[in-house]
Scaffold this motif. Structure first.
Motif, mmCIF file in Angstrom:
data_model
loop_
_atom_site.group_PDB
_atom_site.id
_atom_site.type_symbol
_atom_site.label_atom_id
_atom_site.label_comp_id
_atom_site.label_asym_id
_atom_site.label_seq_id
_atom_site.Cartn_x
_atom_site.Cartn_y
_atom_site.Cartn_z
ATOM 1 N N ASN A 7 -3.923 15.598 18.578
ATOM 2 C CA ASN A 7 -3.540 14.621 17.782
ATOM 3 C C ASN A 7 -2.570 13.637 18.475
ATOM 4 N N PRO A 8 -2.567 12.458 17.991
ATOM 5 C CA PRO A 8 -2.009 11.285 18.543
ATOM 6 C C PRO A 8 -0.446 11.495 17.929
ATOM 7 N N LEU A 9 0.404 10.670 18.737
ATOM 8 C CA LEU A 9 1.802 11.135 18.433
ATOM 9 C C LEU A 9 2.372 10.453 17.042
ATOM 10 N N ILE A 10 1.418 9.442 16.633
ATOM 11 C CA ILE A 10 1.576 9.052 15.097
ATOM 12 C C ILE A 10 0.453 9.209 14.326
ATOM 13 N N SER A 11 0.732 9.908 13.525
ATOM 14 C CA SER A 11 -0.386 10.480 12.499
ATOM 15 C C SER A 11 -0.403 9.549 11.396
ATOM 16 N N GLY A 12 -1.594 9.638 10.747
ATOM 17 C CA GLY A 12 -1.819 8.985 9.476
ATOM 18 C C GLY A 12 -0.696 9.332 8.430
ATOM 19 N N GLU A 13 -0.349 10.533 8.375
ATOM 20 C CA GLU A 13 0.451 11.047 7.401
ATOM 21 C C GLU A 13 1.918 10.444 7.737
ATOM 22 N N GLU A 14 2.322 9.987 8.819
ATOM 23 C CA GLU A 14 3.708 9.462 9.134
ATOM 24 C C GLU A 14 3.552 7.984 8.845
ATOM 25 N N GLY A 15 2.173 7.503 9.116
ATOM 26 C CA GLY A 15 2.328 5.819 8.628
ATOM 27 C C GLY A 15 2.393 5.936 7.406
ATOM 28 N N LEU A 16 1.884 7.225 6.342
ATOM 29 C CA LEU A 16 1.832 7.078 4.962
ATOM 30 C C LEU A 16 3.388 7.165 4.485
ATOM 31 N N SER A 17 4.264 8.038 5.331
ATOM 32 C CA SER A 17 5.711 8.013 4.972
ATOM 33 C C SER A 17 6.261 6.779 4.938
ATOM 34 N N ALA A 18 6.091 6.008 6.043
ATOM 35 C CA ALA A 18 6.793 4.714 6.157
ATOM 36 C C ALA A 18 6.304 3.834 5.171
ATOM 37 N N LEU A 19 5.085 3.758 4.879
ATOM 38 C CA LEU A 19 4.531 2.978 3.830
ATOM 39 C C LEU A 19 5.314 3.382 2.366
ATOM 40 N N GLU A 20 5.596 4.548 2.088
ATOM 41 C CA GLU A 20 6.034 4.874 0.936
ATOM 42 C C GLU A 20 7.532 4.539 0.842
ATOM 43 N N ILE A 21 8.143 4.460 1.823
ATOM 44 C CA ILE A 21 9.589 4.044 1.704
ATOM 45 C C ILE A 21 9.459 2.206 1.767
ATOM 46 N N ALA A 22 8.504 1.756 2.095
ATOM 47 C CA ALA A 22 8.489 -0.055 2.133
ATOM 48 C C ALA A 22 7.904 -0.095 0.575
ATOM 49 N N ILE A 23 7.100 0.282 -0.115
ATOM 50 C CA ILE A 23 6.758 0.322 -1.472
ATOM 51 C C ILE A 23 7.941 0.516 -2.186
ATOM 52 N N GLU A 24 8.641 1.543 -2.155
ATOM 53 C CA GLU A 24 9.911 1.997 -2.916
ATOM 54 C C GLU A 24 11.059 0.773 -2.702
ATOM 55 N N ALA A 25 11.296 0.319 -1.751
ATOM 56 C CA ALA A 25 12.056 -0.548 -1.455
ATOM 57 C C ALA A 25 11.714 -1.993 -1.966
ATOM 58 N N THR A 26 10.428 -2.195 -1.900
ATOM 59 C CA THR A 26 9.969 -3.476 -2.376
ATOM 60 C C THR A 26 10.063 -3.493 -4.036
ATOM 61 N N LYS A 27 9.929 -2.374 -4.680
ATOM 62 C CA LYS A 27 9.963 -2.042 -5.957
ATOM 63 C C LYS A 27 11.630 -2.291 -6.538
ATOM 64 N N CYS A 28 12.457 -1.609 -5.677
ATOM 65 C CA CYS A 28 13.838 -1.761 -5.755
ATOM 66 C C CYS A 28 14.344 -3.269 -5.872
ATOM 67 N N CYS A 29 13.852 -4.263 -4.782
ATOM 68 C CA CYS A 29 13.851 -5.582 -5.032
ATOM 69 C C CYS A 29 13.763 -6.293 -6.088
ATOM 70 N N THR A 30 12.273 -5.807 -6.577
ATOM 71 C CA THR A 30 11.762 -6.302 -7.928
ATOM 72 C C THR A 30 12.560 -6.280 -9.110
ATOM 73 N N ASN A 31 12.842 -5.020 -9.180
ATOM 74 C CA ASN A 31 13.690 -4.653 -10.475
ATOM 75 C C ASN A 31 14.991 -5.168 -10.122
ATOM 76 N N PHE A 32 15.862 -5.204 -8.926
ATOM 77 C CA PHE A 32 17.063 -6.083 -8.946
ATOM 78 C C PHE A 32 16.912 -7.441 -9.536
ATOM 79 N N GLN A 33 15.826 -8.123 -9.053
ATOM 80 C CA GLN A 33 15.932 -9.505 -9.485
ATOM 81 C C GLN A 33 15.621 -9.790 -10.729
#
Length: 328
Positions: free
Chosen positions: A302-328
């Motif tokens: 297995n490589p040091l950074i798996s697809g699942e770890e990439g997914l975890s970071a993506l989930e935070i990015a999507i949630e943060a973007t949603k928070c910004c959209t809702n705030f505005q």
């Protein structure tokens, strides 16, 4: 296993460095590069003495490629990765893994079905300063982590296609925070703005609750100087990390007074700490990332950074973007 035959799809800002590093690595053969910009494809291929293509399916048909780096715009990651899997290619995808959770999961599942290596290019994970900081924290040198604060700023990049500053810059910190704390966030708050481009968020402030640790991220494409820094407050000390210069400084508290009688005592409080600069051997993070990718293929691990770890970071990015959209 003989040398690994590799290719790079997309040789723009980051992809051209993938091509350079593969060319320098004696564990692989850079057979081809592919880019929709024909002039750029020809120029890069000539520089590294390999074939060029503007159509990646044509490239896969003509060349026996074992592994590929995908450095195209994020919204194209899914279709390019799935095509690579069709040709039994191990794949390194530049961060973020995809533009949506659905796409990310499809990429992960297809790689597993084909029993192929899938690695996500969160390059800061290979920064020697980050690796050292992780070890320092695990040894308990600065105690329990109370808060983390990151600044990742600089001028607007020359080529950004559909991505906001959260997907481009903050996602580095999401992965590093998850890595250092070895946990996922409990709650995310964020605010952003678009002074440069009305259609794309180009600055953001993100606050993340990790339970016992509060993390804050400041990102933008506005600051006229490039800054990449991480500050970590612990119960026993404070750590400063410079991503660019690969430097760490640790401050430890040595208080011998608990209250001050006058201004002189007050000044003493600010000096009651020891400072230690940590020696770190400089390495190019992307070169280390690609070495890990090639070693994972060769050793079938297995490589040091798996697809699942990439997914975890993506989930935070999507949630943060949603928070910004809702705030505005």
């Amino acid at each position: 296993m003989n040398k690994i035959n590799v290719a790079v799809i997309g040789v723009g800002n980051i992809g051209k460095h993938h091509a350079r590093i593969y060319h320098e690595n004696d564990k692989c053969n850079l057979l081809a590069i592919c880019d929709r910009d024909r002039k750029r494809a020809i120029k890069t291929a000539k520089k590294y003495n390999c074939s060029f293509f503007t159509d990646y399916e044509e490239m896969f048909n003509e060349k026996e490629i074992n592994a590929v780096s995908i450095a195209v715009p994020t919204f194209e990651h899914e279709k390019v990765a799935l095509k690579a899997f069709e040709y039994e290619c191990h794949t390194l995808i530049e961060k973020p893994i995809a533009y949506s959770i659905k796409s990310a999961k499809k990429i992960i599942n297809e790689a597993k079905k084909k029993n192929l290596i899938l690695m996500i290019g969160h390059v800061e994970r290979f920064n020697p300063a980050v690796i050292k900081a992780k070890r320092i924290i695990e040894k308990g040198e600065i105690g329990n982590i109370i808060s983390m604060n990151s600044t990742r700023v600089g001028l607007f990049p020359p080529t950004i296609d559909r991505e906001n500053v959260i997907f481009d810059l903050a996602i580095h910190e999401f992965d590093i925070y998850n890595f250092i704390l070895n946990k996922k966030p409990q709650k995310i708050l964020a605010m952003s703005g678009s002074p440069l481009n009305n259609n794309i968020q180009d600055y953001a402030e993100i606050l993340i609750n990790y339970g016992d640790t509060i993390a804050n991220i400041h990102v933008n494409w506005l600051t006229p100087v490039k800054i990449r820094k991480l500050c970590i407050n612990g119960s026993k000390g404070y750590l400063e990390l410079d991503y660019i210069n690969q430097e760490i400084t640790i401050y430890k508290t040595n208080l011998d007074i608990t209250e001050f009688k006058d201004f002189k005592d007050f000044l003493k409080l600010s000096k009651q700490s020891s400072k230690k600069n940590i020696a770190i051997k400089y390495k190019e993070p992307l070169k280390e990332e690609i070495k890990n990718f090639l070693a994972s293929i060769k050793n079938k691990q297995n490589p040091l950074i798996s697809g699942e770890e990439g997914l975890s970071a993506l989930e935070i990015a999507i949630e943060a973007t949603k928070c910004c959209t809702n705030f505005q």
